[in-house]
Design a protein around this motif. Structure first.
Motif, PDB file in Angstrom:
ATOM      1  N   SER A  27      40.392  37.985  39.258  1.00 18.36           N
ATOM      2  CA  SER A  27      40.473  38.664  37.958  1.00 18.36           C
ATOM      3  C   SER A  27      41.930  39.022  37.702  1.00 18.36           C
ATOM      4  O   SER A  27      42.707  39.212  38.641  1.00 18.36           O
ATOM      5  CB  SER A  27      39.603  39.928  37.952  1.00 18.36           C
ATOM      6  OG  SER A  27      40.003  40.836  38.951  1.00 18.36           O
ATOM      7  N   SER A  66      38.081  36.509  33.459  1.00 21.44           N
ATOM      8  CA  SER A  66      37.786  37.092  34.774  1.00 21.44           C
ATOM      9  C   SER A  66      36.271  37.235  34.948  1.00 21.44           C
ATOM     10  O   SER A  66      35.710  36.873  35.999  1.00 21.44           O
ATOM     11  CB  SER A  66      38.467  38.459  34.899  1.00 21.44           C
ATOM     12  OG  SER A  66      39.863  38.352  34.662  1.00 21.44           O
ATOM     13  N   ARG A 230      54.739  35.114  38.086  1.00 17.70           N
ATOM     14  CA  ARG A 230      54.708  36.436  37.463  1.00 17.70           C
ATOM     15  C   ARG A 230      55.768  37.337  38.079  1.00 17.70           C
ATOM     16  O   ARG A 230      55.888  37.409  39.309  1.00 17.70           O
ATOM     17  CB  ARG A 230      53.312  37.020  37.675  1.00 17.70           C
ATOM     18  CG  ARG A 230      53.137  38.474  37.401  1.00 17.70           C
ATOM     19  CD  ARG A 230      52.871  38.795  35.951  1.00 17.70           C
ATOM     20  NE  ARG A 230      51.624  38.240  35.479  1.00 17.70           N
ATOM     21  CZ  ARG A 230      51.194  38.373  34.220  1.00 17.70           C
ATOM     22  NH1 ARG A 230      51.911  39.030  33.324  1.00 17.70           N
ATOM     23  NH2 ARG A 230      50.051  37.840  33.849  1.00 17.70           N
ATOM     24  N   SER A 293      49.411  33.579  33.876  1.00 16.52           N
ATOM     25  CA  SER A 293      48.878  33.896  32.546  1.00 16.52           C
ATOM     26  C   SER A 293      49.915  34.416  31.561  1.00 16.52           C
ATOM     27  O   SER A 293      49.615  34.545  30.376  1.00 16.52           O
ATOM     28  CB  SER A 293      47.703  34.865  32.652  1.00 16.52           C
ATOM     29  OG  SER A 293      48.008  35.959  33.455  1.00 16.52           O
TER      30      SER A 293
HETATM   31  C1  LIG Z   1      42.633  35.334  34.118  1.00 15.63           C
HETATM   32  C2  LIG Z   1      43.521  35.499  35.328  1.00 15.63           C
HETATM   33  C3  LIG Z   1      44.907  35.555  35.187  1.00 15.63           C
HETATM   34  C4  LIG Z   1      45.737  35.693  36.316  1.00 15.63           C
HETATM   35  N1  LIG Z   1      47.087  35.682  36.165  1.00 15.63           N
HETATM   36  C5  LIG Z   1      47.887  35.751  37.262  1.00 15.63           C
HETATM   37  C6  LIG Z   1      49.318  35.678  37.116  1.00 15.63           C
HETATM   38  O1  LIG Z   1      49.851  35.537  36.010  1.00 15.63           O
HETATM   39  N2  LIG Z   1      50.068  35.741  38.251  1.00 15.63           N
HETATM   40  C7  LIG Z   1      49.516  35.892  39.500  1.00 15.63           C
HETATM   41  O2  LIG Z   1      50.256  35.947  40.467  1.00 15.63           O
HETATM   42  N3  LIG Z   1      48.152  35.973  39.654  1.00 15.63           N
HETATM   43  C8  LIG Z   1      47.342  35.886  38.568  1.00 15.63           C
HETATM   44  N4  LIG Z   1      45.975  35.941  38.713  1.00 15.63           N
HETATM   45  C9  LIG Z   1      45.388  36.084  40.057  1.00 15.63           C
HETATM   46  C10 LIG Z   1      44.861  37.512  40.285  1.00 15.63           C
HETATM   47  O3  LIG Z   1      45.936  38.411  40.469  1.00 15.63           O
HETATM   48  C11 LIG Z   1      43.923  37.499  41.496  1.00 15.63           C
HETATM   49  O4  LIG Z   1      42.800  36.702  41.199  1.00 15.63           O
HETATM   50  C12 LIG Z   1      43.429  38.875  41.899  1.00 15.63           C
HETATM   51  O5  LIG Z   1      44.489  39.679  42.290  1.00 15.63           O
HETATM   52  C13 LIG Z   1      42.415  38.802  43.046  1.00 15.63           C
HETATM   53  O6  LIG Z   1      42.984  38.184  44.162  1.00 15.63           O
HETATM   54  P1  LIG Z   1      42.363  36.849  44.803  1.00 15.63           P
HETATM   55  O7  LIG Z   1      42.379  35.781  43.743  1.00 15.63           O
HETATM   56  O8  LIG Z   1      43.277  36.524  45.951  1.00 15.63           O
HETATM   57  O9  LIG Z   1      40.959  37.148  45.247  1.00 15.63           O
HETATM   58  C14 LIG Z   1      45.141  35.806  37.603  1.00 15.63           C
HETATM   59  C15 LIG Z   1      43.737  35.746  37.728  1.00 15.63           C
HETATM   60  C16 LIG Z   1      42.934  35.586  36.615  1.00 15.63           C
HETATM   61  C17 LIG Z   1      41.444  35.492  36.777  1.00 15.63           C
END
Ligand SMILES: Cc1cc2nc3c(=O)[nH]c(=O)nc-3n(C[C@H](O)[C@H](O)[C@H](O)COP(=O)(O)O)c2cc1C
Length: 344
Positions: A27, A66, A230, A293
């Protein structure tokens, strides 16, 4: 032929377990903006607007992405239990927070594919480290695109000239967001620095289950790359072990835009389901995925992405796909199931 519907008790447990698996979904900033209601034979998914990013995501598009990922995770969990289900998306126009109603229909055997997907859910995580110098094969990229199509979305893999344009758009989006005090403040709230614990959710039992990003999943220094990741405003504690000889961490990475035909809430939800499907397919193939994102959060750079898609659809998310370097990356903590699941 399918076996009879299982007892309510067993079904209740299966739905509750599926909601718990849904909670492992990715998410935006680990906001986990979902809540589940177990009411056999139905499992309802609701959005939690308190955890929407008001500044970076005013429409709730990333919240819906998400929640869509969580919906797909829950669907996989039920299928891996052999439970066939139907899904109604946004079933009540008068209740826009009711995102999905999953209804268990009957029970049979689980396919090997869903069992593999469930294993991938437990393994999947965001890897912000540089990718290795091994490129992703065209066959794997085709499989990921097919996974997106199966969920009603599309994945467009960028050619090298498109990656250069994406890099400029991502850098511009970051500059725009860094100048917006509301976005900067919001990011600081959700993303813990090396000295700041991530956000602790209120809990009846006082347990410190977390939302937001801890420092140990954020690289110590921003990896050198063509497409900037990011900017979290500070370094974390994740060692990146970047090889200076390689010159740029994303040389062998593939970049893709996940997109949909429409820019409407149901399409956002389906894009999230596709995100999960693509990510699980990547995990099964030993590939890492990093969602980016920022470029979709800023209108002007979103328009650039739309142009990169030749106006074929609406950009939802940029994905960096790569072969990871060996070595562990910590899993990001989640709320406990009792903080996100309620029972009828
Ligand atoms: C819609 C969406 C946008 C995201 N955008 C970014 C981003 O721009 N940069 C980044 O490092 N992670 C991004 N993430 C990853 C999330 O930070 C990550 O899914 C969350 O912290 C949970 O960690 P996990 O994926 O390791 O379980 C994004 C995730 C989602 C679902």
């Amino acid at each position: 032929m399918s076996r009879p519907t299982p007892s309510t008790q067993t079904l209740h447990e299966a739905l509750e377990a599926a909601a718990g698996i849904g909670g492992l979904a990715p998410s935006i900033h680990n906001t986990q903006p979902w809540r589940w209601r177990v009411a056999p034979p139905v499992l309802e998914l609701r959005s939690v607007r308190d955890r929407q990013l008001a500044a970076a995501d005013p429409l709730g598009r990333l919240l819906m992405l998400s929640c869509g990922a969580a919906l797909h995770h829950a669907r996989v969990a039920l299928a891996a239990e052999g439970i066939r289900s139907t899904v109604e998306r946004l079933p009540d126009p008068a209740d826009s927070d009711l995102l999905a109603r999953i209804t268990a229909v009957d029970r049979g055997g689980a396919s090997a594919a869903t069992t593999r997907a469930l294993a991938a859910i437990r393994e999947r995580h965001t890897d912000r480290r540089p990718v290795s110098s091994t490129p992703v094969t065209p066959t794997a990229l085709t499989a990921l695109a097919q996974a997106a199509e199966a969920e009603g979305a599309h994945l467009h893999v960028l050619r090298p000239d498109g990656v250069i344009e994406l890099a400029a758009a991502a850098a511009e989006a970051q500059r725009v967001e860094n100048r917006d005090p509301d976005i900067v403040e919001e990011l600081a709230y959700w993303v813990g620095g090396s000295n700041t614990p991530s956000v602790t959710a209120p809990s009846a039992t006082g347990g410190g289950e977390t939302l937001g990003l801890p420092a140990d999943v954020i690289p110590t220094t921003p990896p050198r790359s063509t497409v900037p990741g990011r900017d979290f405003g500070h370094g974390g504690t994740l060692p990146i072990g970047e090889s200076p000889a390689r010159g740029g961490h994303d040389r062998a990475a593939s970049y893709a835009v996940l997109y949909t035909d429409e820019d409407l809430p149901e399409a956002w939800l389906r894009a999230g389901e596709a995100l999960s499907a693509v990510w699980l397919a990547a995990t099964e193939r030993g590939l890492s995925v990093l969602p980016l994102s920022a470029a979709v959060e800023v209108d002007a750079t979103r328009a650039t992405l739309r142009r990169l898609l030749s106006h074929l659809g609406e950009p939802m998310l940029v994905l960096r796909i790569g072969v990871p370097e060996p070595g562990p990356v910590p899993h990001t903590p989640r709320l406990r199931p009792d903080q996100t699941i309620e029972h009828r």
